[in-house]
Design an enzyme around this catalytic site. Sequence first.
Site, PDB file in Angstrom:
ATOM      1  N   GLU A  14      51.573 -34.761  13.489  1.00  0.00           N
ATOM      2  CA  GLU A  14      50.180 -34.586  13.088  1.00  0.00           C
ATOM      3  C   GLU A  14      50.005 -33.117  12.740  1.00  0.00           C
ATOM      4  O   GLU A  14      50.265 -32.237  13.564  1.00  0.00           O
ATOM      5  CB  GLU A  14      49.229 -34.968  14.223  1.00  0.00           C
ATOM      6  CG  GLU A  14      49.172 -36.449  14.510  1.00  0.00           C
ATOM      7  CD  GLU A  14      48.226 -36.773  15.664  1.00  0.00           C
ATOM      8  OE1 GLU A  14      47.558 -35.855  16.186  1.00  0.00           O
ATOM      9  OE2 GLU A  14      48.170 -37.950  16.044  1.00  0.00           O
ATOM     10  N   ASP A  61      37.430 -30.262  19.034  1.00  0.00           N
ATOM     11  CA  ASP A  61      38.556 -29.515  19.587  1.00  0.00           C
ATOM     12  C   ASP A  61      38.117 -28.524  20.659  1.00  0.00           C
ATOM     13  O   ASP A  61      37.070 -27.879  20.546  1.00  0.00           O
ATOM     14  CB  ASP A  61      39.290 -28.774  18.470  1.00  0.00           C
ATOM     15  CG  ASP A  61      39.949 -29.731  17.507  1.00  0.00           C
ATOM     16  OD1 ASP A  61      40.661 -30.630  17.991  1.00  0.00           O
ATOM     17  OD2 ASP A  61      39.760 -29.608  16.278  1.00  0.00           O
ATOM     18  N   TYR A 120      44.927 -44.321  17.610  1.00  0.00           N
ATOM     19  CA  TYR A 120      45.022 -43.152  18.479  1.00  0.00           C
ATOM     20  C   TYR A 120      43.981 -43.336  19.579  1.00  0.00           C
ATOM     21  O   TYR A 120      42.783 -43.256  19.334  1.00  0.00           O
ATOM     22  CB  TYR A 120      44.730 -41.898  17.653  1.00  0.00           C
ATOM     23  CG  TYR A 120      44.944 -40.569  18.344  1.00  0.00           C
ATOM     24  CD1 TYR A 120      44.485 -40.325  19.641  1.00  0.00           C
ATOM     25  CD2 TYR A 120      45.593 -39.526  17.690  1.00  0.00           C
ATOM     26  CE1 TYR A 120      44.664 -39.110  20.257  1.00  0.00           C
ATOM     27  CE2 TYR A 120      45.769 -38.288  18.300  1.00  0.00           C
ATOM     28  CZ  TYR A 120      45.300 -38.088  19.576  1.00  0.00           C
ATOM     29  OH  TYR A 120      45.473 -36.876  20.181  1.00  0.00           O
TER      30      TYR A 120
END
Length: 267
Positions: A53, A64, A179
């Site tokens: 990734e 994030d 994911y």
Amino acid sequence: MTRPTTRIDAKFAELAAAGKKAFVTYVMAGDPDYDTSLEIVKGLPGAGVDVIELGLPFTDPMADGPTIQLAGQRALEAGMTLERTLQMVRDFRAGDSTTPIVLMGYYNPIYARGVDRFLAEAKDAGIDGLIVVDLPPEEDSELCLPAQAAGLNFIRLATPTTDDARLPRVMQNTSGFVYYVSITGITGAAEAEASDVGPEVARIKAATDLPVIVGFGIKTPERAQTIAAISDGAVVGSAIVAEIGAGKPVSEVLAFVKSLADGAHAG
């Protein structure tokens, strides 16, 4: 519509045939600079990485944590752009035609470039899939469906808050793999616990035939092994990005990656 087989599809078929779990890594393109980043990315397959990734640096990365935010800032300050990220993939592909690459980031830079132009360039550069964290299923016509039509996988995130009513919608146009975000919150926060993750993976696998890969909160080879044991594989990002951020030599970063890969593959 029958989709062409991507490198991601081929890799997971190969792993399944061998009875192996997948090890997926995340690194930020251009962190700490282009040449060092490219050297690290080129070294990942040899360290046992099955899928790469590649983070697309962005100024406002809302999902994030501090580790990856700082990586994005370093990359942007070093002059990293979407154009240079595509060039990095081309440079990687000059020596590796098989390892899957997933571009992971936010929609803004893609939208600014133009979806059709971006998809053509991404496919040509050698990108196999996209994870775009700020495009929900309600916006599939924006990028997800055009990406699939262009031959790219569109990989969706499922989370602990994705309930049974929401899950079918999330799975609807997903391809490549799912994911599973093992914790609520931002990247690099708490540690993933197999006892929490196992039932959730089983719930998702009941809703899809795709591999379910678990990420967020995996920082050690031991944790990679326990998480891979109850899923189809593990993703590690922040722990590797932290090594890069600490200024470790490329050889040390890759040795750390190999220890994680060995853990995941023992799962």
